[in-house]
Design an enzyme around this catalytic site. Structure first.
Site, short mmCIF file in Angstrom:
data_model
loop_
_atom_site.label_atom_id
_atom_site.label_comp_id
_atom_site.label_asym_id
_atom_site.label_seq_id
_atom_site.Cartn_x
_atom_site.Cartn_y
_atom_site.Cartn_z
N ARG A 1 -9.94 2.71 -0.93
CA ARG A 1 -8.69 2.30 -0.27
C ARG A 1 -8.44 3.24 0.89
O ARG A 1 -8.67 4.45 0.78
CB ARG A 1 -7.49 2.44 -1.23
CG ARG A 1 -7.53 1.60 -2.44
CD ARG A 1 -6.97 0.23 -2.23
NE ARG A 1 -5.51 0.24 -2.16
CZ ARG A 1 -4.79 -0.85 -1.94
NH1 ARG A 1 -5.38 -2.00 -1.74
NH2 ARG A 1 -3.48 -0.80 -1.90
N HIS B 1 -18.84 10.20 2.30
CA HIS B 1 -19.28 8.90 2.83
C HIS B 1 -20.82 8.90 2.89
O HIS B 1 -21.42 9.88 3.34
CB HIS B 1 -18.69 8.68 4.23
CG HIS B 1 -19.02 7.33 4.78
ND1 HIS B 1 -18.42 6.17 4.32
CD2 HIS B 1 -19.92 6.95 5.71
CE1 HIS B 1 -18.94 5.14 4.96
NE2 HIS B 1 -19.84 5.58 5.81
N ARG C 1 0.84 -1.20 0.00
CA ARG C 1 0.00 0.00 0.00
C ARG C 1 0.87 1.25 0.00
O ARG C 1 0.58 2.24 -0.65
CB ARG C 1 -0.89 -0.03 1.24
CG ARG C 1 -2.16 0.76 1.13
CD ARG C 1 -3.21 0.20 2.07
NE ARG C 1 -2.77 0.18 3.46
CZ ARG C 1 -2.98 1.16 4.31
NH1 ARG C 1 -3.60 2.25 3.95
NH2 ARG C 1 -2.57 1.06 5.56
N GLN D 1 -28.07 13.57 -2.84
CA GLN D 1 -27.59 14.58 -1.87
C GLN D 1 -26.07 14.65 -1.87
O GLN D 1 -25.51 15.73 -1.66
CB GLN D 1 -28.10 14.26 -0.46
CG GLN D 1 -29.59 14.40 -0.33
CD GLN D 1 -30.09 15.76 -0.75
OE1 GLN D 1 -29.52 16.78 -0.38
NE2 GLN D 1 -31.14 15.79 -1.55
N GLU D 2 -25.41 13.52 -2.09
CA GLU D 2 -23.94 13.53 -2.12
C GLU D 2 -23.42 14.52 -3.15
O GLU D 2 -22.47 15.27 -2.91
CB GLU D 2 -23.40 12.12 -2.47
CG GLU D 2 -23.59 11.09 -1.39
CD GLU D 2 -22.93 9.77 -1.77
OE1 GLU D 2 -21.85 9.77 -2.37
OE2 GLU D 2 -23.51 8.71 -1.45
N LEU E 1 -10.25 5.53 9.42
CA LEU E 1 -11.31 5.30 8.42
C LEU E 1 -12.53 6.21 8.68
O LEU E 1 -13.09 6.18 9.79
CB LEU E 1 -11.73 3.83 8.47
CG LEU E 1 -12.84 3.41 7.51
CD1 LEU E 1 -12.37 3.49 6.07
CD2 LEU E 1 -13.33 2.01 7.85
N ASP E 2 -12.92 6.98 7.68
CA ASP E 2 -14.15 7.80 7.72
C ASP E 2 -14.23 8.60 9.02
O ASP E 2 -15.26 8.61 9.70
CB ASP E 2 -15.39 6.90 7.58
CG ASP E 2 -15.40 6.14 6.25
OD1 ASP E 2 -14.88 6.68 5.26
OD2 ASP E 2 -15.92 5.02 6.22
N LEU F 1 -5.98 5.41 3.05
CA LEU F 1 -4.71 6.06 2.72
C LEU F 1 -3.67 5.76 3.80
O LEU F 1 -3.99 5.68 4.97
CB LEU F 1 -4.89 7.59 2.61
CG LEU F 1 -5.98 8.11 1.70
CD1 LEU F 1 -5.83 9.63 1.53
CD2 LEU F 1 -5.99 7.43 0.35
C1 GRF Z 1 -20.67 7.00 -3.05
O1 GRF Z 1 -21.82 6.54 -2.42
C2 GRF Z 1 -19.69 7.52 -2.04
O2 GRF Z 1 -20.28 8.14 -0.94
C3 GRF Z 1 -19.01 6.25 -1.58
O3 GRF Z 1 -18.88 5.48 -2.75
C4 GRF Z 1 -19.88 5.86 -3.69
C5 GRF Z 1 -19.18 6.27 -4.94
O4 GRF Z 1 -20.05 6.55 -5.99
N1 GRF Z 1 -17.78 6.55 -0.89
P1 GRF Z 1 -19.52 7.24 -7.30
O5 GRF Z 1 -18.36 6.39 -7.82
O6 GRF Z 1 -19.08 8.64 -6.98
O7 GRF Z 1 -20.69 7.20 -8.25
#
Ligand code: GRF
Length: 211
Positions: free
Chosen positions: A97, A115, A71, A179-180, A150-151, A99
């Site tokens: 992955r 996330h 890694r 929403q993302e 992680l997260d 980091l």
């Molecule tokens: C998303 O749900 C993101 O939150 C998660 O992985 C997914 C990636 O989707 N970490 P995309 O590849 O951006 O469509």
């Protein structure tokens, strides 16, 4: 970040379809992130559909797979590539992955992740499935600074999404993904504005960009 000459150069790391990558690209095109430019897209998976789409869209797109390396060797190559493209801000967008601490240290407070849950709930894989199985009635998404856990790093933006009675993993994931896309552009705009400081873990907006 406002001390850096505009436009700020983004490095977007993906592993899959790249819908968040294209949401960021479209926010730039629509003038929502006028100070930003995607300098390079990097995938750890050469076959990631998002990488092919990035190339078709004329973006610099590079595959850096593990290829049996450790890694840390892989991350060293990724950091070198980000430096080659003079990246100011690294955006993990579905990058599957963890980091290395060396990668995190190479871009202090300059790495963001998205996330699909309201952190700290449901970190790790299959966050939407975890939320459904737990039985929460509200979930959502989180954009946060990346640290070596992680997260885990300080939260910049969260958006909530209701969990409906008839939801399955697919329908809930789709509602959260919508929403993302807005949340990531909002978080990038905030960070690039430089008008924030961190008080411990807390992201606090301020009037003037911090020096
Ligand atoms: C998303 O749900 C993101 O939150 C998660 O992985 C997914 C990636 O989707 N970490 P995309 O590849 O951006 O469509």
């Amino acid at each position: 970040m406002s001390d850096l000459p505009a436009p700020h150069r983004l490095g977007v790391l993906i592993s899959g379809r790249g819908s968040n990558l294209f949401a960021i690209a479209s926010a730039i095109e629509r003038g929502r992130l006028p100070q930003a430019k995607i300098a390079v897209v990097i995938s750890n998976r050469p076959e990631a559909p998002g990488l092919a789409r990035a190339r078709e869209a004329g973006l610099a797109a590079v595959a850096i797979p593990a290829q049996g390396r450790s890694r840390s060797e892989q991350d060293e190559e990724i950091v070198a590539c980000l430096r080659k493209y003079r990246v100011d801000l690294v955006c993990l967008a579905g990058y599957m992955r963890l980091l290395t601490p060396e990668f995190v240290a190479a871009f202090p407070q300059r790495i963001l992740n998205i996330h699909p849950s309201l952190l700290p709930a449901f970190a790790g894989l299959h966050a939407q499935r975890q939320a459904l199985e737990y039985g929460v009635t509200v979930s959502g998404c989180t954009v946060h600074f990346v640290d070596e856990h992680l997260d885990h790093g300080p939260i910049i933006v969260q958006r909530t999404v209701p969990v409906n009675a008839g939801d399955d993993e697919r329908s809930l994931s789709a509602r959260i993904l919508e929403q993302e896309h807005g949340a990531y552009a909002e978080a990038i705009a905030r960070v690039l504005s430089g008008r924030y400081r961190l008080a411990g873990r807390r992201y606090v907006e301020v009037e003037e960009a911090e020096p």
